[in-house]
Write a protein that holds these residues in place. Structure first.
Motif, PDB file in Angstrom:
ATOM      1  N   VAL A 104       0.831  -1.203   0.000  1.00 38.63           N
ATOM      2  CA  VAL A 104       0.000   0.000   0.000  1.00 38.63           C
ATOM      3  C   VAL A 104       0.866   1.253   0.000  1.00 38.63           C
ATOM      4  O   VAL A 104       0.829   2.049  -0.935  1.00 38.63           O
ATOM      5  N   ARG A 105       1.676   1.440   1.037  1.00 39.77           N
ATOM      6  CA  ARG A 105       2.452   2.678   1.131  1.00 39.77           C
ATOM      7  C   ARG A 105       3.554   2.747   0.083  1.00 39.77           C
ATOM      8  O   ARG A 105       3.668   3.735  -0.648  1.00 39.77           O
ATOM      9  N   PHE A 106       4.366   1.704   0.006  1.00 40.55           N
ATOM     10  CA  PHE A 106       5.486   1.734  -0.937  1.00 40.55           C
ATOM     11  C   PHE A 106       5.015   1.668  -2.386  1.00 40.55           C
ATOM     12  O   PHE A 106       5.575   2.350  -3.265  1.00 40.55           O
ATOM     13  N   GLU A 107       4.010   0.842  -2.652  1.00 39.20           N
ATOM     14  CA  GLU A 107       3.501   0.754  -4.022  1.00 39.20           C
ATOM     15  C   GLU A 107       2.798   2.039  -4.447  1.00 39.20           C
ATOM     16  O   GLU A 107       2.842   2.421  -5.622  1.00 39.20           O
ATOM     17  N   LEU A 164      -8.158   8.684  -9.419  1.00 37.12           N
ATOM     18  CA  LEU A 164      -9.307   7.781  -9.499  1.00 37.12           C
ATOM     19  C   LEU A 164      -8.910   6.334  -9.232  1.00 37.12           C
ATOM     20  O   LEU A 164      -9.653   5.586  -8.579  1.00 37.12           O
ATOM     21  N   THR A 165      -7.762   5.919  -9.744  1.00 35.84           N
ATOM     22  CA  THR A 165      -7.343   4.521  -9.601  1.00 35.84           C
ATOM     23  C   THR A 165      -6.642   4.251  -8.278  1.00 35.84           C
ATOM     24  O   THR A 165      -6.690   3.127  -7.763  1.00 35.84           O
ATOM     25  N   GLN A 166      -5.966   5.241  -7.721  1.00 33.12           N
ATOM     26  CA  GLN A 166      -5.216   5.048  -6.484  1.00 33.12           C
ATOM     27  C   GLN A 166      -5.861   5.731  -5.285  1.00 33.12           C
ATOM     28  O   GLN A 166      -5.222   5.854  -4.235  1.00 33.12           O
ATOM     29  N   GLY A 167      -7.084   6.201  -5.441  1.00 33.54           N
ATOM     30  CA  GLY A 167      -7.745   6.874  -4.324  1.00 33.54           C
ATOM     31  C   GLY A 167      -7.936   5.979  -3.121  1.00 33.54           C
ATOM     32  O   GLY A 167      -7.760   6.409  -1.968  1.00 33.54           O
ATOM     33  N   ASP A 168      -8.280   4.700  -3.355  1.00 32.20           N
ATOM     34  CA  ASP A 168      -8.463   3.788  -2.225  1.00 32.20           C
ATOM     35  C   ASP A 168      -7.157   3.529  -1.495  1.00 32.20           C
ATOM     36  O   ASP A 168      -7.126   3.457  -0.254  1.00 32.20           O
ATOM     37  N   MET A 177      -6.316   4.295   2.454  1.00 34.28           N
ATOM     38  CA  MET A 177      -5.783   3.255   3.322  1.00 34.28           C
ATOM     39  C   MET A 177      -4.444   3.652   3.917  1.00 34.28           C
ATOM     40  O   MET A 177      -4.171   3.401   5.097  1.00 34.28           O
ATOM     41  N   ALA A 178      -3.578   4.262   3.121  1.00 25.88           N
ATOM     42  CA  ALA A 178      -2.273   4.678   3.624  1.00 25.88           C
ATOM     43  C   ALA A 178      -2.387   5.757   4.693  1.00 25.88           C
ATOM     44  O   ALA A 178      -1.524   5.872   5.569  1.00 25.88           O
ATOM     45  N   LYS A 179      -3.463   6.541   4.636  1.00 25.94           N
ATOM     46  CA  LYS A 179      -3.631   7.638   5.584  1.00 25.94           C
ATOM     47  C   LYS A 179      -4.302   7.192   6.870  1.00 25.94           C
ATOM     48  O   LYS A 179      -3.887   7.598   7.968  1.00 25.94           O
ATOM     49  N   PHE A 180      -5.323   6.348   6.786  1.00 27.64           N
ATOM     50  CA  PHE A 180      -6.159   6.075   7.955  1.00 27.64           C
ATOM     51  C   PHE A 180      -6.075   4.635   8.458  1.00 27.64           C
ATOM     52  O   PHE A 180      -6.423   4.384   9.608  1.00 27.64           O
ATOM     53  N   ALA A 181      -5.664   3.677   7.652  1.00 28.13           N
ATOM     54  CA  ALA A 181      -5.716   2.270   8.055  1.00 28.13           C
ATOM     55  C   ALA A 181      -4.467   1.869   8.822  1.00 28.13           C
ATOM     56  O   ALA A 181      -3.399   2.483   8.709  1.00 28.13           O
ATOM     57  N   THR A 182      -4.597   0.808   9.611  1.00 22.74           N
ATOM     58  CA  THR A 182      -3.455   0.213  10.293  1.00 22.74           C
ATOM     59  C   THR A 182      -2.714  -0.712   9.331  1.00 22.74           C
ATOM     60  O   THR A 182      -3.215  -1.052   8.243  1.00 22.74           O
ATOM     61  N   THR A 183      -1.527  -1.139   9.734  1.00 20.63           N
ATOM     62  CA  THR A 183      -0.747  -2.016   8.869  1.00 20.63           C
ATOM     63  C   THR A 183      -1.427  -3.366   8.672  1.00 20.63           C
ATOM     64  O   THR A 183      -1.316  -3.970   7.596  1.00 20.63           O
ATOM     65  N   ASP A 184      -2.133  -3.856   9.681  1.00 17.44           N
ATOM     66  CA  ASP A 184      -2.849  -5.118   9.539  1.00 17.44           C
ATOM     67  C   ASP A 184      -3.995  -4.983   8.535  1.00 17.44           C
ATOM     68  O   ASP A 184      -4.228  -5.873   7.703  1.00 17.44           O
ATOM     69  N   MET A 199      -4.060  -2.809   6.124  1.00 14.62           N
ATOM     70  CA  MET A 199      -3.421  -2.670   4.809  1.00 14.62           C
ATOM     71  C   MET A 199      -3.096  -4.026   4.202  1.00 14.62           C
ATOM     72  O   MET A 199      -3.243  -4.239   2.991  1.00 14.62           O
ATOM     73  N   GLY A 200      -2.648  -4.960   5.050  1.00 13.73           N
ATOM     74  CA  GLY A 200      -2.324  -6.289   4.541  1.00 13.73           C
ATOM     75  C   GLY A 200      -3.538  -7.002   3.980  1.00 13.73           C
ATOM     76  O   GLY A 200      -3.474  -7.625   2.915  1.00 13.73           O
ATOM     77  N   ILE A 201      -4.664  -6.930   4.688  1.00 11.95           N
ATOM     78  CA  ILE A 201      -5.891  -7.554   4.199  1.00 11.95           C
ATOM     79  C   ILE A 201      -6.361  -6.884   2.906  1.00 11.95           C
ATOM     80  O   ILE A 201      -6.765  -7.552   1.949  1.00 11.95           O
ATOM     81  N   PHE A 202      -6.308  -5.556   2.884  1.00 14.51           N
ATOM     82  CA  PHE A 202      -6.736  -4.815   1.688  1.00 14.51           C
ATOM     83  C   PHE A 202      -5.862  -5.162   0.486  1.00 14.51           C
ATOM     84  O   PHE A 202      -6.373  -5.373  -0.626  1.00 14.51           O
ATOM     85  N   ALA A 203      -4.546  -5.233   0.698  1.00 13.98           N
ATOM     86  CA  ALA A 203      -3.636  -5.540  -0.410  1.00 13.98           C
ATOM     87  C   ALA A 203      -3.873  -6.941  -0.948  1.00 13.98           C
ATOM     88  O   ALA A 203      -3.853  -7.170  -2.169  1.00 13.98           O
ATOM     89  N   PHE A 204      -4.111  -7.894  -0.053  1.00 11.92           N
ATOM     90  CA  PHE A 204      -4.335  -9.271  -0.494  1.00 11.92           C
ATOM     91  C   PHE A 204      -5.609  -9.379  -1.328  1.00 11.92           C
ATOM     92  O   PHE A 204      -5.635 -10.026  -2.377  1.00 11.92           O
ATOM     93  N   VAL A 205      -6.680  -8.736  -0.862  1.00 12.48           N
ATOM     94  CA  VAL A 205      -7.960  -8.829  -1.567  1.00 12.48           C
ATOM     95  C   VAL A 205      -7.915  -8.073  -2.895  1.00 12.48           C
ATOM     96  O   VAL A 205      -8.397  -8.572  -3.926  1.00 12.48           O
ATOM     97  N   SER A 206      -7.355  -6.872  -2.900  1.00 12.63           N
ATOM     98  CA  SER A 206      -7.353  -6.059  -4.111  1.00 12.63           C
ATOM     99  C   SER A 206      -6.469  -6.653  -5.199  1.00 12.63           C
ATOM    100  O   SER A 206      -6.775  -6.530  -6.392  1.00 12.63           O
ATOM    101  N   ASN A 207      -5.371  -7.302  -4.817  1.00 12.34           N
ATOM    102  CA  ASN A 207      -4.483  -7.889  -5.817  1.00 12.34           C
ATOM    103  C   ASN A 207      -5.167  -8.992  -6.606  1.00 12.34           C
ATOM    104  O   ASN A 207      -4.990  -9.100  -7.828  1.00 12.34           O
ATOM    105  N   TYR A 208      -5.962  -9.806  -5.943  1.00 12.59           N
ATOM    106  CA  TYR A 208      -6.566 -10.950  -6.617  1.00 12.59           C
ATOM    107  C   TYR A 208      -7.975 -10.671  -7.092  1.00 12.59           C
ATOM    108  O   TYR A 208      -8.498 -11.402  -7.921  1.00 12.59           O
ATOM    109  N   GLY A 209      -8.578  -9.603  -6.601  1.00 13.43           N
ATOM    110  CA  GLY A 209      -9.861  -9.213  -7.159  1.00 13.43           C
ATOM    111  C   GLY A 209      -9.753  -8.592  -8.533  1.00 13.43           C
ATOM    112  O   GLY A 209     -10.713  -8.568  -9.300  1.00 13.43           O
ATOM    113  N   SER A 210      -8.545  -8.090  -8.873  1.00 17.42           N
ATOM    114  CA  SER A 210      -8.336  -7.438 -10.166  1.00 17.42           C
ATOM    115  C   SER A 210      -7.684  -8.352 -11.199  1.00 17.42           C
ATOM    116  O   SER A 210      -7.259  -7.872 -12.249  1.00 17.42           O
TER     117      SER A 210
END
Length: 377
Positions: free
Chosen positions: A67-70, A299-303, A307-314, A316-327
């Motif tokens: 999330v943050r580095f990407e 528009l594409t990186q708004g989510d 997440m980088a601003k308000f979410a915790t690292t845990d 972020m991990g769940i979001f990254a896992f789901v978004s990578n394979y949902g696309s």
């Protein structure tokens, strides 16, 4: 019985028959198949790597890197090069293939190729300036983040951030070779180079994580190299893709590779045409696409920004896992078709602008439609 003159005329006409060159869409739409194969390979390799990464490094490190580095990486790369890439698709390289035979004799780029090279060097300089500004923003924000104040929570965070930024700039150095390969519709070469780079990234990430795991006897969430591994993988990708393009484009170009990094003013001998590096029309078109890429990036990186601003690292991990394979369906099927279609439509528009529409043979239009139907079905 045919006369001797008639048979001779028939033989002469048969011997002088010229095979019509294939239109640009043939290479573009057939190249979409290679891009689809590349996306399938990338998804499979990334899936295998992420499973191992989550097991070795933990979900939190995976979330920070994904999330943050990407987000940092995509901001530097997308904003600095996407607009110029789309604008350079409108440059018709084939229109200058016979306009300057002396350039080929001296092993120098043709006029349109030199225009592409001059424009492709701009993202390298823009990316360097953008990288400095984004590093200052990320470094100042990470200093105030509770999860980044402790070295135990985010070991080598600053070093990983620096490596990511340097890797982004190294990857931008491939732009002149990449846009030239696009101009010549070398999608197979592009897929080969990116496949090599993805393999190097996966190997570097896994090797670095295993190094931190076995030599420090650490648990998954306490691996000291868990963030640095992603940075090492991105640096390996950047170096590998530059080296691969240099290696394979050297056999495609009629001039040395170092000339792709030398800006040169284009001197026009025709009356009423200005001498310039890029040209006003291409510059204004690039500015338009840069503005569009800025909107598209939000528009594409708004989510990811939220997440980088308000979410915790845990989280972020769940979001990254789901978004990578949902696309996966969109990336595997629609992304290659989008790139191939953009290349075809841009080349067609450039051809219409460079020559009279009435002079274009109808066979080219039929071939374009046939190639598009073959790929889509």
């Amino acid at each position: 019985m045919p006369m001797r003159g008639e048979s001779a005329a028939k033989g002469a006409s048969a011997s002088t028959t010229v095979t019509r060159p294939k239109p640009a869409s043939h290479g573009a739409f057939s190249g979409a198949q290679y891009l689809m194969g590349l996306q399938i390979f990338v998804r499979l390799a990334t899936f295998s790597m992420n499973m191992l990464v989550i097991y070795i490094a933990g979900r939190k490190a995976f979330g920070v890197a994904s999330v943050r580095f990407e987000l940092l990486l995509s901001t530097i790369l997308f904003l600095s090069r996407e607009g110029m890439r789309n604008a350079l698709l409108r440059v018709n390289v084939s229109s200058s293939s016979n306009s300057s035979p002396r350039s080929r004799l001296n092993k120098r780029p043709l006029e349109q190729e030199q225009r592409i090279i001059n424009a492709a060097l701009i993202p390298i300089a823009a990316g360097m300036a953008m990288a400095g500004c984004l590093y200052w923003m990320y470094a100042s924000r990470s200093a105030q983040s509770p999860e980044s104040l402790s070295n135990k929570s985010a070991p080598y965070y600053r070093l990983s951030l620096i490596v990511y930024i340097v890797a982004a700039w190294v990857e931008l150095c491939v732009e002149p070779l990449f846009v030239l390969s696009r101009a010549h519709v070398l999608f197979k070469l592009q897929a080969k180079c990116e496949g090599i780079a993805v393999s190097c990234r996966c190997a570097a990430v896994v090797a670095t994580l295993l190094l931190g795991h076995y030599f420090t006897i650490a648990e998954a969430d306490n691996n000291p190299l868990r963030l640095l591994a992603f940075a090492a993988g991105q640096m390996a990708y950047a170096v590998a893709i530059v080296a691969a393009f240099v290696r394979y484009m050297a056999s495609e170009l009629d001039y040395p590779i170092w000339m792709c990094y030398m800006p040169r003013k284009i001197v026009r001998s025709d009356a009423g045409l200005e001498n310039s590096y890029i040209g006003r029309s291409l510059g204004s078109l690039a500015a338009t696409f840069v503005g569009q890429s800025l909107i598209k990036h939000f528009l594409t990186q708004g989510d990811s920004m939220v997440m980088a601003k308000f979410a915790t690292t845990d989280e972020m991990g769940i979001f990254a896992f789901v978004s990578n394979y949902g696309s996966i369906p969109a990336r595997v099927i629609f992304l290659p078709l989008e790139e191939a279609s953009r290349a075809v439509f841009s080349k067609t528009a450039a051809a219409v602008n460079s020559q009279d529409l009435a002079k274009r043979p109808a066979a080219d239009d039929k071939a374009n439609a046939r190639d598009a139907r073959q790929v889509l079905t």
